[in-house]
Design a protein around this motif. Structure first.
Motif, PDB file in Angstrom:
ATOM      1  N   PHE A  47      -1.039  10.743  -8.967  1.00  0.00           N
ATOM      2  CA  PHE A  47      -1.107   9.947  -7.740  1.00  0.00           C
ATOM      3  C   PHE A  47      -1.674   8.567  -8.061  1.00  0.00           C
ATOM      4  CE2 PHE A  47      -3.033   8.114  -4.040  1.00  0.00           C
ATOM      5  CZ  PHE A  47      -2.106   8.349  -3.041  1.00  0.00           C
ATOM      6  N   TYR A  48      -2.735   8.545  -8.853  1.00  0.00           N
ATOM      7  CA  TYR A  48      -3.409   7.298  -9.224  1.00  0.00           C
ATOM      8  C   TYR A  48      -2.434   6.359  -9.941  1.00  0.00           C
ATOM      9  CZ  TYR A  48      -7.243   4.368 -11.021  1.00  0.00           C
ATOM     10  OH  TYR A  48      -8.083   3.325 -11.307  1.00  0.00           O
ATOM     11  N   TYR A  59       1.785   0.384  -4.620  1.00  0.00           N
ATOM     12  CA  TYR A  59       1.904   0.831  -3.233  1.00  0.00           C
ATOM     13  C   TYR A  59       0.585   0.659  -2.468  1.00  0.00           C
ATOM     14  CZ  TYR A  59       6.114   2.964  -5.043  1.00  0.00           C
ATOM     15  OH  TYR A  59       7.326   3.162  -5.638  1.00  0.00           O
ATOM     16  N   LEU A  60      -0.503   1.057  -3.108  1.00  0.00           N
ATOM     17  CA  LEU A  60      -1.803   0.975  -2.446  1.00  0.00           C
ATOM     18  C   LEU A  60      -2.887   1.001  -3.511  1.00  0.00           C
ATOM     19  CD1 LEU A  60      -2.998   4.136  -2.608  1.00  0.00           C
ATOM     20  CD2 LEU A  60      -1.382   4.456  -0.745  1.00  0.00           C
ATOM     21  N   LEU A  61      -4.112   0.677  -3.099  1.00  0.00           N
ATOM     22  CA  LEU A  61      -5.220   0.657  -4.053  1.00  0.00           C
ATOM     23  C   LEU A  61      -5.939   2.006  -4.047  1.00  0.00           C
ATOM     24  CD1 LEU A  61      -6.733  -2.794  -3.055  1.00  0.00           C
ATOM     25  CD2 LEU A  61      -5.495  -2.285  -5.183  1.00  0.00           C
ATOM     26  N   PRO A  62      -6.069   2.655  -5.211  1.00  0.00           N
ATOM     27  CA  PRO A  62      -6.896   3.856  -5.272  1.00  0.00           C
ATOM     28  C   PRO A  62      -8.330   3.466  -5.638  1.00  0.00           C
ATOM     29  CG  PRO A  62      -5.586   3.647  -7.277  1.00  0.00           C
ATOM     30  CD  PRO A  62      -5.390   2.376  -6.494  1.00  0.00           C
ATOM     31  N   ILE A  63      -9.227   3.561  -4.682  1.00  0.00           N
ATOM     32  CA  ILE A  63     -10.605   3.088  -4.882  1.00  0.00           C
ATOM     33  C   ILE A  63     -11.538   4.281  -5.047  1.00  0.00           C
ATOM     34  CG2 ILE A  63     -12.500   1.747  -3.868  1.00  0.00           C
ATOM     35  CD1 ILE A  63     -10.178  -0.085  -4.146  1.00  0.00           C
ATOM     36  N   GLU A  64     -12.180   4.357  -6.204  1.00  0.00           N
ATOM     37  CA  GLU A  64     -13.149   5.444  -6.410  1.00  0.00           C
ATOM     38  C   GLU A  64     -14.521   5.040  -5.890  1.00  0.00           C
ATOM     39  OE1 GLU A  64     -13.436   7.835 -10.024  1.00  0.00           O
ATOM     40  OE2 GLU A  64     -11.491   6.999 -10.610  1.00  0.00           O
ATOM     41  N   PRO A 118       2.410   8.243  -2.436  1.00  0.00           N
ATOM     42  CA  PRO A 118       1.895   6.899  -2.160  1.00  0.00           C
ATOM     43  C   PRO A 118       2.882   6.033  -1.369  1.00  0.00           C
ATOM     44  CG  PRO A 118       2.441   7.124  -4.497  1.00  0.00           C
ATOM     45  CD  PRO A 118       2.509   8.501  -3.886  1.00  0.00           C
ATOM     46  N   ILE A 119       4.188   6.282  -1.525  1.00  0.00           N
ATOM     47  CA  ILE A 119       5.179   5.515  -0.749  1.00  0.00           C
ATOM     48  C   ILE A 119       5.002   5.802   0.740  1.00  0.00           C
ATOM     49  CG2 ILE A 119       7.646   5.326  -0.176  1.00  0.00           C
ATOM     50  CD1 ILE A 119       8.231   5.794  -3.198  1.00  0.00           C
ATOM     51  N   ASN A 137     -10.391  14.643  -5.900  1.00  0.00           N
ATOM     52  CA  ASN A 137      -9.065  15.073  -6.362  1.00  0.00           C
ATOM     53  C   ASN A 137      -7.967  14.766  -5.350  1.00  0.00           C
ATOM     54  OD1 ASN A 137      -7.567  16.174  -8.473  1.00  0.00           O
ATOM     55  ND2 ASN A 137      -7.697  18.256  -7.692  1.00  0.00           N
ATOM     56  N   PHE A 138      -8.047  13.583  -4.747  1.00  0.00           N
ATOM     57  CA  PHE A 138      -7.027  13.183  -3.774  1.00  0.00           C
ATOM     58  C   PHE A 138      -5.666  13.056  -4.457  1.00  0.00           C
ATOM     59  CE2 PHE A 138      -4.426  10.381  -1.270  1.00  0.00           C
ATOM     60  CZ  PHE A 138      -4.702  10.764   0.039  1.00  0.00           C
ATOM     61  N   GLY A 139      -4.639  13.624  -3.823  1.00  0.00           N
ATOM     62  CA  GLY A 139      -3.271  13.492  -4.349  1.00  0.00           C
ATOM     63  C   GLY A 139      -2.929  14.477  -5.445  1.00  0.00           C
TER      64      GLY A 139
END
Lengths: 162, 425
Positions: free
Chosen positions: A91-92, A100-105, A71-72, A60-62
């Motif tokens: 957030f995802y 902005y960035l890659l959300p990797i599960e 994410p910025i 549950n990040f973010g």
């Protein structure tokens, strides 16, 4: 293919209020926001991060607010991907649609075995996370088709729906 | 083939499909969109970036479907906040957005209160807002969800956006609600029992005999805090009470939607609300619950009655009933969620009750709920609050402590200076 070093925060529910505390929401300057990334959890974070680095975290990040500042702030602090057991939905979405960035599960094995400071390589074509430091390979959860297309386009504004 | 839930039906209509099912990804048209003084400037930044790349946005897709609230840092707390308000002024001017609720100019307040108080959103609609608690408005029987400012900017231009159709978790609330229980106790119980990510990417729908008897203000507390369970949207099928509530506020037509009898729910949870006890969420998670009576040794420094989830008229009324004729033992702050609620509380004598108890009354604003202003917490300060989040640093210093509770519990605690079950004052 992205490569970087891991900053591990072995906990669940890292919320947007610790990623970028509420009083900074009125700030729109991305580099200014980056100075306060993760301030609610680790005051040394910004000093430690090098461009391209990763965050590794639990479930549950973010979670919490819809603030795109989260994410910025991480992205402009240098983070290119967050690897987590799961992500909070806004957030995802923000991470992907704003590019902005890659959300990797990742799975429990990767979460448990990857240590703070490990050097990783993320291979989006093979859906693999390679631990260079430990010479191990983990699978990442593949992005759903639409998400992958938006990432490849470089964000929602560069994506043309079929 | 099974039927559709209310959420699926709304998204099917909005994406021009006969039917959708959980897991489908659709581009759906949006009926209403909201920005406030945090997400609005973010949207304008995205538009400036597009312009820098040679794509100037001359108009939004439909200025009558866009509305603006000023709530987080108002009245402007400093020069940056003031500049953000000016950005909103320029935004509504440039795009001809008529529904801009400005502080100091009549009705204004927290966006998730205005959305229903002012009938900015109607049953059956698709509503997106640049704020995570946009879920609140789903108690009107619409699909309401929060997004970041890039997504909102996209909606402003295109009038549509992608959604993954969520699975629905159905919460059946049965029995009659005891007089010491509020919707806040119910939703804290649900989050405490099931965790802060039980509904991640999913819809939380509420039904049952307790919902039928629940006033609209209380229903909004349930859907508001679906966000704290990770939900994409919270929703309640419209009933006569919903329809009457909306019709009191607008004569615009709408089409109320209900789910099919044979709709498929991912999971059904049943709660007997008559058995509930007043509940408090301890630092630093809305899922970290105890009964109020188990926490009676916890001394508090502050009692805070405010926010989209805890400063609606019913919240103020219930708190005032407990506080009436008593003095607060600790600092007590009351910030009505909107100007109209403020006026109604003034005219009905509620504000006098709070003032006589010693409270300070603040203007409608998100205020200290998000650590912005109006009584943020110092290191080690303890606050019992009607708000919806108690993450580290949420209301101020990262080492302050926030206990989340119903307005009744917060009022009772203000009177005793300790966390207190409303039955014990």
């Amino acid at each position: 293919m992205v490569r970087g070093r891991v900053h591990k925060y072995a906990r669940d529910n890292i919320d947007t209020d610790v990623i970028i505390p509420g009083p900074y929401l009125k700030i729109m300057d991305h580099n200014e926001l980056a100075k306060h990334a993760m301030e609610g959890l680790d005051r040394d974070f910004v000093k430690k991060v090098k461009k391209g680095d990763f965050i590794l975290a639990g479930r549950n990040f973010g979670c919490g607010s819809s603030r795109e500042h989260a994410p910025i702030a991480l992205s402009y602090a240098g983070i290119s991907a967050v690897l987590a057991l799961s992500f909070a939905r806004i957030f995802y979405r923000n991470a992907v649609d704003g590019a902005y960035l890659l959300p990797i599960e990742i799975d429990e094995d990767a979460y448990n075995e990857i240590d703070d400071g490990d050097e990783l390589e993320i291979d989006l074509d093979k859906n693999e996370v390679r631990n260079i430091s430990k010479e191990k390979v983990y699978v990442m959860k593949p992005f759903p088709p639409l998400i992958k297309r938006i990432i490849e386009a470089g964000g929602l504004f560069n994506y043309t729906p079929e | 083939m099974c039927g559709m839930t209310i959420t699926e039906k709304i998204l099917a209509r909005a994406s021009n499909r006969e039917r959708v099912a959980a897991g489908d990804v659709v581009f759906a048209s949006v009926d209403k969109v909201m920005v406030h003084d945090v997400s609005g400037p973010g949207v304008m930044m995205v538009l400036r970036e597009l312009e820098r790349k040679g794509k100037r946005i001359e108009r939004v897709w439909d200025s009558d479907r866009v509305w603006i609230a000023e709530d987080h840092f108002v009245p402007a707390v400093d020069k940056i906040a003031a500049e953000n308000i000016m950005t909103l002024e320029r935004m509504s001017e440039r795009f001809g957005i008529k529904k801009h609720f400005k502080y100091g100019m009549g009705q204004y307040g927290i966006c998730h209160t205005l959305s229903h108080e002012e009938a900015m959103v109607l049953p059956g609609e698709v509503y997106v807002g640049g704020d995570s608690h946009t879920n609140t408005t789903g108690a009107l029987g619409c699909f309401a969800t929060g997004m970041g400012h890039t997504d909102i900017a996209y909606v402003l231009i295109h009038g549509r956006i992608w959604f993954r159709v969520p699975e629905t978790l159905l919460f059946k609330l049965e029995g009659s609600i005891p007089p010491y229980i509020m919707a806040k106790d119910i939703i804290l119980k649900i989050i405490g029992d099931n965790g802060t990510d039980i509904a991640n990417y999913k819809a939380m729908q509420f039904a049952g005999s307790a919902i039928a008897e629940m006033p609209m203000d209380e229903r909004f507390t349930l859907t508001n805090m679906t966000t704290e369970a990770g939900a994409k949207n919270g929703i309640i099928e419209p009933d006569e009470r919903t329809i009457a509530y909306v019709k009191e506020r607008t004569d615009r037509p709408f089409k109320a939607v209900k789910g099919d009898e044979d709709a498929e729910y991912e999971e059904i949870f049943t709660y007997e609300v008559n058995r509930l006890e007043p509940i408090v969420a301890k630092p630093h998670s809305p899922a970290n619950i105890s009964y109020a009576r188990e926490l009676s040794s916890i001394e508090v420094d502050r009692a805070y009655i405010g926010s989209c989830t805890g400063a609606k008229y019913t919240d103020l009324l219930e708190a005032a009933r407990i506080i009436k004729g008593k003095k607060a033992k600790v600092r007590l702050e009351v910030l009505p969620a909107s100007q109209s609620i403020y006026m109604r509380a003034l005219n009905d004598g509620l504000l006098s009750i709070f003032l006589e108890a010693g409270a300070v009354i603040g203007p409608p604003t998100c205020g200290a709920c998000c650590g912005a202003h109006m009584g943020v917490l110092a290191k080690d300060e303890v606050c019992v609050s009607t708000t919806n989040r108690n993450f580290p640093g949420r209301m101020g210093h990262v080492e302050s402590k926030t206990y989340l509770a119903s307005p009744k519990v917060v009022a009772a605690s203000a009177v005793t200076g300790r966390i207190t079950d409303p039955r014990d004052v």
